[in-house]
Structure formats: C-alpha cells, structure tokens
Design an enzyme around this catalytic site. Structure first.
Site, PDB file in Angstrom:
ATOM      1  N   CYS A   1      42.074  50.855  37.606  1.00 51.98           N
ATOM      2  CA  CYS A   1      42.419  51.035  36.197  1.00 51.98           C
ATOM      3  C   CYS A   1      42.880  49.742  35.555  1.00 51.98           C
ATOM      4  CB  CYS A   1      43.469  52.123  36.066  1.00 51.98           C
ATOM      5  SG  CYS A   1      42.767  53.686  36.538  1.00 51.98           S
TER       6      CYS A   1
ATOM      7  N   GLY B   1      39.507  24.265  54.989  1.00 56.04           N
ATOM      8  CA  GLY B   1      39.034  24.074  53.626  1.00 56.04           C
ATOM      9  C   GLY B   1      37.548  24.016  53.381  1.00 56.04           C
TER      10      GLY B   1
ATOM     11  N   ARG C   1      37.874  30.245  56.001  1.00 60.10           N
ATOM     12  CA  ARG C   1      36.774  30.786  55.214  1.00 60.10           C
ATOM     13  C   ARG C   1      35.407  30.480  55.820  1.00 60.10           C
ATOM     14  NH1 ARG C   1      37.270  31.263  49.497  1.00 60.10           N
ATOM     15  NH2 ARG C   1      38.878  29.664  49.604  1.00 60.10           N
TER      16      ARG C   1
ATOM     17  N   TYR D   1      39.337  36.347  52.989  1.00 67.29           N
ATOM     18  CA  TYR D   1      40.228  36.588  51.849  1.00 67.29           C
ATOM     19  C   TYR D   1      39.835  37.830  51.040  1.00 67.29           C
ATOM     20  CZ  TYR D   1      41.565  31.869  53.189  1.00 67.29           C
ATOM     21  OH  TYR D   1      41.973  30.766  53.911  1.00 67.29           O
TER      22      TYR D   1
ATOM     23  N   ARG E   1      39.387  38.675  44.698  1.00 60.40           N
ATOM     24  CA  ARG E   1      39.033  37.298  44.347  1.00 60.40           C
ATOM     25  C   ARG E   1      38.408  37.149  42.956  1.00 60.40           C
ATOM     26  NH1 ARG E   1      36.188  34.174  46.561  1.00 60.40           N
ATOM     27  NH2 ARG E   1      37.544  32.361  46.603  1.00 60.40           N
TER      28      ARG E   1
ATOM     29  N   GLU F   1      41.560  23.379  61.008  1.00 60.40           N
ATOM     30  CA  GLU F   1      41.941  24.785  60.819  1.00 60.40           C
ATOM     31  C   GLU F   1      41.014  25.531  59.856  1.00 60.40           C
ATOM     32  OE1 GLU F   1      46.782  24.235  61.001  1.00 60.40           O
ATOM     33  OE2 GLU F   1      45.770  23.952  59.092  1.00 60.40           O
TER      34      GLU F   1
HETATM   35  N1  LLP Z   1      45.265  25.480  56.972  1.00 65.09           N
HETATM   36  C1  LLP Z   1      46.197  25.623  56.023  1.00 65.09           C
HETATM   37  C2  LLP Z   1      47.472  24.924  56.176  1.00 65.09           C
HETATM   38  C3  LLP Z   1      45.940  26.408  54.887  1.00 65.09           C
HETATM   39  O1  LLP Z   1      46.857  26.524  53.942  1.00 65.09           O
HETATM   40  C4  LLP Z   1      44.687  27.071  54.769  1.00 65.09           C
HETATM   41  C5  LLP Z   1      44.392  27.924  53.618  1.00 65.09           C
HETATM   42  C6  LLP Z   1      43.751  26.921  55.813  1.00 65.09           C
HETATM   43  C7  LLP Z   1      44.069  26.109  56.894  1.00 65.09           C
HETATM   44  C8  LLP Z   1      42.401  27.586  55.790  1.00 65.09           C
HETATM   45  O2  LLP Z   1      41.624  27.148  54.709  1.00 65.09           O
HETATM   46  P1  LLP Z   1      40.099  27.636  54.584  1.00 65.09           P
HETATM   47  O3  LLP Z   1      39.320  26.963  55.683  1.00 65.09           O
HETATM   48  O4  LLP Z   1      40.077  29.121  54.703  1.00 65.09           O
HETATM   49  O5  LLP Z   1      39.712  27.168  53.227  1.00 65.09           O
HETATM   50  N2  LLP Z   1      43.089  33.040  48.953  1.00 65.09           N
HETATM   51  C9  LLP Z   1      42.323  31.863  48.559  1.00 65.09           C
HETATM   52  C10 LLP Z   1      42.327  30.821  49.646  1.00 65.09           C
HETATM   53  C11 LLP Z   1      43.715  30.354  50.022  1.00 65.09           C
HETATM   54  C12 LLP Z   1      43.710  29.334  51.131  1.00 65.09           C
HETATM   55  C13 LLP Z   1      45.093  29.017  51.556  1.00 65.09           C
HETATM   56  N3  LLP Z   1      45.211  28.104  52.656  1.00 65.09           N
HETATM   57  C14 LLP Z   1      40.905  32.320  48.227  1.00 65.09           C
HETATM   58  O6  LLP Z   1      40.599  33.487  48.359  1.00 65.09           O
HETATM   59  O7  LLP Z   1      40.094  31.508  47.794  1.00 65.09           O
END
Ligand code: LLP
Length: 440
Positions: A362, A249, A294, A391, A331, A291
């Site tokens: 389009c 996150g 991004r 993403y 996005r 985890e």
């Molecule tokens: N762990 C779990 C259980 C998750 O659901 C996610 C992301 C992550 C780790 C990784 O999160 P990050 O570090 O990438 O924030 N498509 C959306 C983002 C969806 C994230 C879903 N879960 C966007 O483009 O903003």
C-alpha cells in the site's frame, strides 16, 4: 565474460517456459507458490571459481563472502565448500555461519557499532578477525578480550578517500563517512594499541569503497592508497602489517545497459596495483582480503511472481500488479534500482506491450519495474525478475503484515526449499497481549 556480467543465471534456458537449474519455473511456482526466490547453485559455484581463477597469480588472497548480501545456512554451506571465508556484520550472521558449520577462524567481523553482546559472542565462538571501526570499539574490544583472557586479531577500518557507486567515482582528501578511522586518526589509534590495548593484535588495514562499482580503476587507486598507508605505518610505528582488506563492491548487470567489469579485470587492477605499490614502497607482500557480496550471489537469484490485477489508464499507463513488491525487493523503491523481467510462461509470444509492474503493497512508490515491454499479460501469468539474489531477501520486511516468501535452491533439475515461506502464524509467533489488556 564473467558471471557477474550475465543478466540471467548461467543455467537459464528458454524452452516452452523459462527453466533455471534444469527446473521449469512454472512447476516451481505451482509447487512452492509465489512470490518465490529461486537460487541457482551452478551460478554461485561458477562465479566463486572465476574469483579463484582470476586471482591465481596472487597466492596470498582470501575471499570473504559478504553475508549481508544474502545469509542463510545453505548459501553459507556452498560458499564454505568453495573455499570462501565470511565477512559478517552482526551476531545473527556470525551465528548463522557457526550453524552452517563454518570454521570460525574464517570469519571476519565488520561494522561501525558492534555491541558488547555481539563482541562477546564473536570472541566466544573464535571469530578470526575483527575489523575495528572506531576508538570506542577498540576500547570495548580490548576490555572484553582482556576479561576473557583472549587476544583479538584486528584490522583497522580506514576511510581511504575514495568513494564510488556505479558510475560515480570521487577521490577526495577526506570523505564524510560513518565508517572507519579517518587517515588523520590512524597514528592515534595505533599508539593506543601499542601502548595500552594489550589484548589487540594489529594484523592489517581494511577499507571498502562502495557497492555496485563499475570501474576497475577505482580498486587500483584503493590498493595504492592502502599500501602507501601500510608503508607509512611501518616507517612511523615500525609495524609491518601482514594483511590488507580491500572490501567488496564489484557491480552486476541488472539491465542490458549495465556493463560491470569482469572479475578478471578486477583481479588485474588489484594485482597490478599491488605489484606497482610494492615496488614503490618498502614493504613485503601482504595477504589480500576481498569481500564480494553482490557479485557472488545476485545473478544466481530470480524472483517469481504471479500477475493479479491489471489497471489500464487509457493514454497514460497500464499497471500490472504482482503478488509481491517492495517488501521482498526494496531496492527499486529505496535506490530507484532497475531490474529486468520476463514472462516465464510466455517465452515465445512475440507481440509485446508497454506496462508498469506494480507491487502489492500500500504505497504508490511500490513499483518494481516502470515501463517494460512484455508479452501481453493476463492474470495468472508468471513473471520472472532477474538478479534478485543480493540485497533482496536480506533486506526484506513484513510490511503490510505480509509473510516473507520462501527460497528454493535449484540444481541439475532438482529443487529444494532452503528457506520456507513464512506463515500467518509466524507473524504473531513472538507477540503477546499483556494480561492487563486481556482483562478489559
Ligand atoms: N565489505 C564491506 C565492508 C561492505 O560494507 C560491503 C557492503 C561489502 C563488503 C559487500 O559489498 P558488495 O560486494 O555486495 O557490493 N543494500 C545496498 C548495498 C549495500 C552494501 C553495503 N556494504 C544495495 O542493495 O545496493
């Protein structure tokens, strides 16, 4: 500063053109065509090292790259070399990890609706952890494990009552979420595991509180809630959990206005919360899983586009159309996400104008960047959009029947194609006209 707080890849240089990883982006555009995803290896490795350094005082840490942000063989290979494990959410991601040569014990399988086939594949390949999301999955995973004579090591995904996305941060008793067990359901699932599901081995708990998070404080509260729950589980069930997964996150800087916390601040919040909670509650120090997706891969990526048509509506707006858009970067149209762009071949032009960068798809909503000051643009100019590593490709589509762009990895003035551009033939490769239609 940590790398997720940079707007551009760490190797970005402005000479007569924009250079990334020692490569002239104009040469890359000529050689590989546009749109083109460019990924800077040095940026990926730098943020990985920052994560490891930031958690130096917490020995029991396991970094799991969230494959959903960008998953291909070369990227997983780099993350593997940097010592990361992998958070996967589908057989596709698990398969890619195994083909990249990753040790399967370093893979964790997440998701709220894993299919029977996916669970079978994960067990066959020897995936290290399953994050069990719901009652249905616990029963299914136990049944398949039993039939294969295996025991699945599991974490329980729970909903901790914290939800945060960028600037919003809510802490409530109960969260309306499709993911995980509500805290009120934890005893019931643990009783099932203890008394019925003999092929599940409960190792710990797991939560994920959101994405593009801008407040390190939210991790402090998350850790406190998770440790409190682990202590309660110990008290009620006499089970000492060994592992706590805090999810991903951490935010990144898409525009000059974005100020995400550094990896150090994240690590400080987690370690301080852990120390405080361990003193308060009577449990021993667990392994922490984190985890990030991004924050590992976003800053390393840029997308190069070529300017095509220009439509000037006097006193209203100037639309500058690019050769990509919502299918390679969904996005902005999906989340109203903001991006920063520069003109790769006009680094030194100081006269700017206000334009809107439109995509080629389009739909009126296919706008990549609304109202941006850029040097005066002409057809053929190359636009570099920053922070497209996460993403973008992973959410790309073939909308309008446009082949997906390729991706090159740059490092030390060298560029290598790591995902080739789709061809027109690729678009129909898996299609078939039934004989009965041919006969007509
Ligand atoms: N762990 C779990 C259980 C998750 O659901 C996610 C992301 C992550 C780790 C990784 O999160 P990050 O570090 O990438 O924030 N498509 C959306 C983002 C969806 C994230 C879903 N879960 C966007 O483009 O903003």
């Amino acid at each position: 500063m940590s790398t997720n707080q940079y707007l551009r890849p760490v190797t970005t240089e402005k000479r007569e053109h924009i250079y990334i990883g020692g490569c002239d982006t104009i040469d890359l555009a000529k050689k590989y065509g546009t749109p083109l995803y460019v990924l800077d290896e040095a940026t990926i490795r730098q943020i990985c090292r920052e994560y490891k350094e930031a958690f130096r005082n917490y020995k029991n840490i396991r970094m799991m790259y969230a494959c959903k942000s960008l998953c291909n063989l070369a990227v997983l290979k780099i993350l593997d070399e940097e010592g990361f494990g992998f958070d996967t959410v589908s057989s596709g991601e698990i398969f890619t990890a195994s083909k990249a040569g990753v040790k399967m014990s370093k893979v964790l399988f997440n998701g709220n609706n894993k299919s029977l086939e996916e669970i079978e594949l994960a067990l066959e390949l020897g995936v290290g952890r399953f994050s069990v999301d719901n009652f249905y999955e616990a029963e299914l995973l136990n049944r398949i494990s039993e039939s294969k004579g295996k025991t699945a090591n599991i974490l329980l995904r729970i909903t901790p009552g914290i939800e945060c996305h960028t600037h919003d941060y809510i802490q409530t008793g109960q969260i309306d979420s499709k993911f995980g067990f509500d805290l009120s359901q934890v005893d019931e699932i643990i009783n099932l595991i203890k008394n019925k599901y003999n092929n599940l081995n409960l190792k710990g708990i797991h939560a994920h509180i959101g994405s593009q998070i801008f407040e390190a404080r939210s991790y402090y509260d998350e850790v406190e809630i998770l440790i409190k729950e682990a202590a309660r589980i110990k008290e009620v069930h006499s089970i000492e959990l060994e592992e706590v997964n805090i999810g991903g996150g951490l935010g990144v800087k898409y525009t000059e206005n974005d100020c995400p916390p550094s990896v150090e601040e994240l690590a400080a919040a987690v370690t301080e919360a852990m120390q405080a909670a361990l003193e308060k509650y009577n449990i021993s120090e667990p392994v922490i899983y984190i985890e990030p997706g991004r924050s590992i891969i976003s800053t390393a990526g840029v997308t190069l586009y070529t300017v095509g048509s220009v439509k000037n509506i006097p006193n209203v707006r100037k639309y500058v159309a690019l050769d990509g858009g919502m299918a390679d970067n969904p996005r902005p149209s999906t989340y109203q996400a903001k991006y920063t762009a520069e003109v790769a071949n006009k680094v030194n032009n100081c006269e700017t104008e206000l334009v809107t960068l439109a995509g080629r798809y389009c739909e009126s909503g296919d706008i990549l960047i609304e109202n941006i000051e850029l040097p005066y643009l002409e057809t053929g100019d190359i636009i570099c959009v920053y922070n497209t590593g996460a993403y973008n490709y992973s959410m790309a589509s073939n909308y309008n029947r446009v082949p997906k762009p390729g991706m090159v990895l740059v490092n030390n003035s060298q560029s290598d194609m790591i995902v080739s551009r789709e061809s027109l033939e690729d678009l129909i490769a898996r299609e078939n006209i039934p004989d009965r239609l041919r006969q007509q």
